[in-house]
Design a protein around this motif. Structure first.
Motif, PDB file in Angstrom:
ATOM      1  N   ASN A 478       0.791  -1.232   0.000  1.00 50.67           N
ATOM      2  CA  ASN A 478       0.000   0.000   0.000  1.00 50.67           C
ATOM      3  C   ASN A 478       0.825   1.285   0.000  1.00 50.67           C
ATOM      4  N   SER A 479       2.134   1.194  -0.052  1.00 52.04           N
ATOM      5  CA  SER A 479       2.941   2.413  -0.001  1.00 52.04           C
ATOM      6  C   SER A 479       4.231   2.233  -0.776  1.00 52.04           C
ATOM      7  N   GLY A 480       4.826   3.362  -1.137  1.00 53.53           N
ATOM      8  CA  GLY A 480       6.079   3.320  -1.881  1.00 53.53           C
ATOM      9  C   GLY A 480       6.665   4.697  -2.062  1.00 53.53           C
ATOM     10  N   VAL A 481       7.820   4.750  -2.692  1.00 57.09           N
ATOM     11  CA  VAL A 481       8.525   6.000  -2.949  1.00 57.09           C
ATOM     12  C   VAL A 481       9.042   5.988  -4.376  1.00 57.09           C
ATOM     13  N   ASN A 482       9.237   7.184  -4.942  1.00 55.35           N
ATOM     14  CA  ASN A 482       9.949   7.295  -6.211  1.00 55.35           C
ATOM     15  C   ASN A 482      10.683   8.617  -6.248  1.00 55.35           C
ATOM     16  N   GLY A 483      11.662   8.727  -7.126  1.00 54.01           N
ATOM     17  CA  GLY A 483      12.464   9.939  -7.204  1.00 54.01           C
ATOM     18  C   GLY A 483      13.106  10.114  -8.561  1.00 54.01           C
ATOM     19  N   ASN A 484      13.450  11.364  -8.889  1.00 57.54           N
ATOM     20  CA  ASN A 484      14.108  11.739 -10.129  1.00 57.54           C
ATOM     21  C   ASN A 484      15.253  12.688  -9.834  1.00 57.54           C
ATOM     22  N   VAL A 485      16.346  12.549 -10.547  1.00 54.11           N
ATOM     23  CA  VAL A 485      17.410  13.556 -10.541  1.00 54.11           C
ATOM     24  C   VAL A 485      17.742  13.863 -11.992  1.00 54.11           C
ATOM     25  N   PHE A 486      18.130  15.114 -12.280  1.00 53.59           N
ATOM     26  CA  PHE A 486      18.405  15.491 -13.661  1.00 53.59           C
ATOM     27  C   PHE A 486      19.427  16.613 -13.715  1.00 53.59           C
ATOM     28  N   ALA A 487      20.060  16.739 -14.877  1.00 51.05           N
ATOM     29  CA  ALA A 487      20.991  17.832 -15.149  1.00 51.05           C
ATOM     30  C   ALA A 487      20.935  18.143 -16.632  1.00 51.05           C
ATOM     31  N   ASN A 488      20.939  19.448 -16.984  1.00 58.57           N
ATOM     32  CA  ASN A 488      20.866  19.876 -18.374  1.00 58.57           C
ATOM     33  C   ASN A 488      21.813  21.049 -18.610  1.00 58.57           C
ATOM     34  N   TYR A 489      22.410  21.070 -19.800  1.00 60.40           N
ATOM     35  CA  TYR A 489      23.210  22.226 -20.204  1.00 60.40           C
ATOM     36  C   TYR A 489      22.829  22.587 -21.637  1.00 60.40           C
ATOM     37  N   TYR A 490      22.571  23.888 -21.869  1.00 59.14           N
ATOM     38  CA  TYR A 490      22.154  24.368 -23.186  1.00 59.14           C
ATOM     39  C   TYR A 490      23.071  25.501 -23.642  1.00 59.14           C
ATOM     40  N   ASP A 491      23.510  25.417 -24.905  1.00 54.78           N
ATOM     41  CA  ASP A 491      24.319  26.474 -25.520  1.00 54.78           C
ATOM     42  C   ASP A 491      23.642  26.854 -26.828  1.00 54.78           C
TER      43      ASP A 491
END
Length: 548
Positions: A478-491
């Protein structure tokens, strides 16, 4: 953000949900896996600017559906969420937010399939501007995007000759952005509006050893597309012959040659008495009705390439090609590996002449028909990497690939045509109660435009680098966790426009009480660009969902 009376995403979502309900009658005698779960949700959001100690709060009301069908003849998945934001003051806009992805594939008859896809998401507009990684509170440089494609595929045999044909129709709509975060006085770029396209491909071929020692395939293709901004037109014609020579049980050499003609044209913007391009109320260029259709990009001539195909097993395929196309050297390739039903790897190297609508249509088509849904209210759902669901039924099929990334499409939105090159890589896996995915890549675009269409970006090259990781785990039933990590570079490649770097992370905990579930989310985001103050913000949300 504007609110259309009949949202494109709402219409698309309703149509695809109808497809789910009306699974072909011939599927009734098969073992059917069908799930349709509408929901409503309320939430409370707080955002904090950690640099200026500024705190904003607002409430949200959302409705949506998660649905999937898996049979021998149908693979469909729809994830759609509409959110309305209610602020306590005028400091936060009352916005409508649409987020969704749909992919579907049906076997209509032996050799005949029908497939389609649709997406609704919010993405960056101007590559020089802000790069919001979390979409809570007031965010700059964001446009709402809707896109859909659909069409039939046919494959059969006439004696030893295999024949195939396909048709695709695509439509894309982009709402004009508000504040972009670009410094005042910067050159104005075009603002995409709508586009549509028609694509037809046909081929005929024989396998190696059937008639000749080599396999032979003859193919033709035609594509025509239009865009509303500056009356852009895209036309492509191609015909080619490809040969495949097996040199080992798992290795073959391939080579091909043909003829290709691509023409992209557009009209000039209307100019005022001072020679400045005229824009409408939404910031888009007004087309000069007296302007002739002017060539933005054109290539016409012989194309050729050669490479290898390696298939050491039914779960592993590697293809690599190099040759001459678009007036220069070109490289392309792909690698896929399904280590098991619970692990998949997908890598793609691409090189093509594209427009935004065309590249988005192809990007959606490359996403899996079985994908992982993320209950991430802060992230840019479906505008980055979408991970396949390796543990799902049918995950071993073409529709259950490791996934794909749309970052290269969504690094910014432009009406102008461009040559797109890059590489994407995705890993998706599931082990017990834990699912995770890692994706990333590099994309570069070289723009083509006739002189005189506002600020001239002809020859400008932009680049983007991106990486994303996702994980979800069930704590109990009945329960849980989730997660995201990200990195972006634009030129952006535009003079005096420095690069943009952004990073962030989001996490969510959920607890189910029958049809009612509660969530607690948190996120942190940073943004930096030379010449501007760095930004650091945090977000939090608590919500309650009722699932019908």
């Amino acid at each position: 953000m504007t609110r259309p009376i009949a949202s494109v995403s709402t219409v698309l979502g309703a149509g695809l949900i109808a497809l789910l309900v009306a699974v072909p009658a011939h599927a009734q005698d098969q073992k059917r896996r069908k799930s349709i779960s509408p929901f409503i949700e309320i939430g409370q959001v707080v955002t904090a600017d950690l640099k200026n100690n500024d705190v904003l709060t607002y409430s949200t009301v959302a409705a949506g559906v998660s649905a999937s069908v898996e049979t021998k003849r149908a693979q469909v998945q729809v994830s759609y969420r509409y959110e309305r934001r209610f602020s306590y003051s005028k400091r936060v806009g009352d916005d409508d937010v649409h987020s969704g992805l749909a992919r579907a594939s049906f076997i209509v008859a032996p050799g005949l399939t029908l497939e389609g896809g649709a997406i609704a998401t919010r993405v960056r507009s101007d590559i020089r501007g802000a790069a919001p990684g979390t979409l809570a509170g007031n965010v700059d440089n964001i446009s709402q995007v809707y896109s859909v494609y659909a069409g039939p595929n046919f494959a059969s045999h006439v004696g030893p000759v295999g024949v195939a044909a396909s048709y695709r129709y695509g439509f894309t709509k982009v709402e004009a952005p508000g504040v972009t975060g670009v410094p005042a006085g910067s050159p104005r770029l075009d603002a995409f509006d709508t586009s549509q396209s028609h694509v037809f491909n046909a081929s005929a071929g024989v396998k190696a050893g059937t008639i000749l020692p080599v396999g032979v395939n003859v193919s033709v293709g035609y594509e025509r597309g239009t865009a509303g901004q500056l009356d852009q037109k895209f036309e492509s014609k191609v015909a080619r012959v490809d040969l495949v020579l097996p040199v080992a049980p798992t290795l073959a050499l391939t080579a091909g040659a043909g003829y290709e003609k691509i023409t992209v044209s557009q009209k000039d913007p209307l100019r005022d008495g001072n020679g400045v391009p005229v824009t409408d109320a939404r910031g888009r260029f007004v087309t000069d009705p007296t302007s002739p259709q002017r060539i933005a990009y054109q290539t016409d001539g012989i194309i050729y390439d050669a490479g290898v195909i390696w298939r050491p097993s039914s779960r592993t395929t590697l293809q690599a090609r190099a040759g001459r196309r678009y007036g220069g050297t070109t490289y392309s390739g792909s690698f896929s590996y399904a280590a098991s039903r619970a692990l998949g790897i997908q890598v793609g190297v691409y090189d093509s002449v594209d427009t935004f609508g065309r590249q988005l249509r192809n990007g959606i088509a490359n996403l899996p028909t079985s994908f992982i849904e993320q209950r991430d209210t802060f992230g840019q759902q479906f505008s980055g990497c979408t991970f396949g669901n390796p543990g799902a039924p049918g995950a071993g099929s073409a529709g259950g690939s490791a996934g794909g990334c749309l970052n290269g499409v969504f690094q910014s939105i432009s009406t102008a045509a461009y040559r797109a090159r890059g590489i994407d890589a995705v890993i998706a896996a599931k082990r017990g109660a834990v699912s995770f995915g890692v994706g990333g890549g590099y994309a570069t675009r070289r723009f083509s435009a006739p002189v005189g269409t506002g600020f001239n970006i002809n020859g400008v090259t932009d680049d983007s680098y991106y990486a994303q990781a996702f994980a979800a785990a069930a704590i109990d039933s009945n329960s849980g966790v989730n997660g995201n990590v990200f990195a972006n570079y634009y030129d952006s490649g535009i003079a005096s426009a420095p690069g943009v770097f952004s990073t962030g992370a989001t996490g969510l905990y959920y607890r189910n009480f029958g049809r009612i579930s509660t969530t607690a989310s948190a996120g942190i985001y940073s943004f930096s660009q030379k010449g501007t103050d760095d930004q650091l913000s945090a977000q939090g949300q608590v919500g309650v969902r009722y699932q019908f």
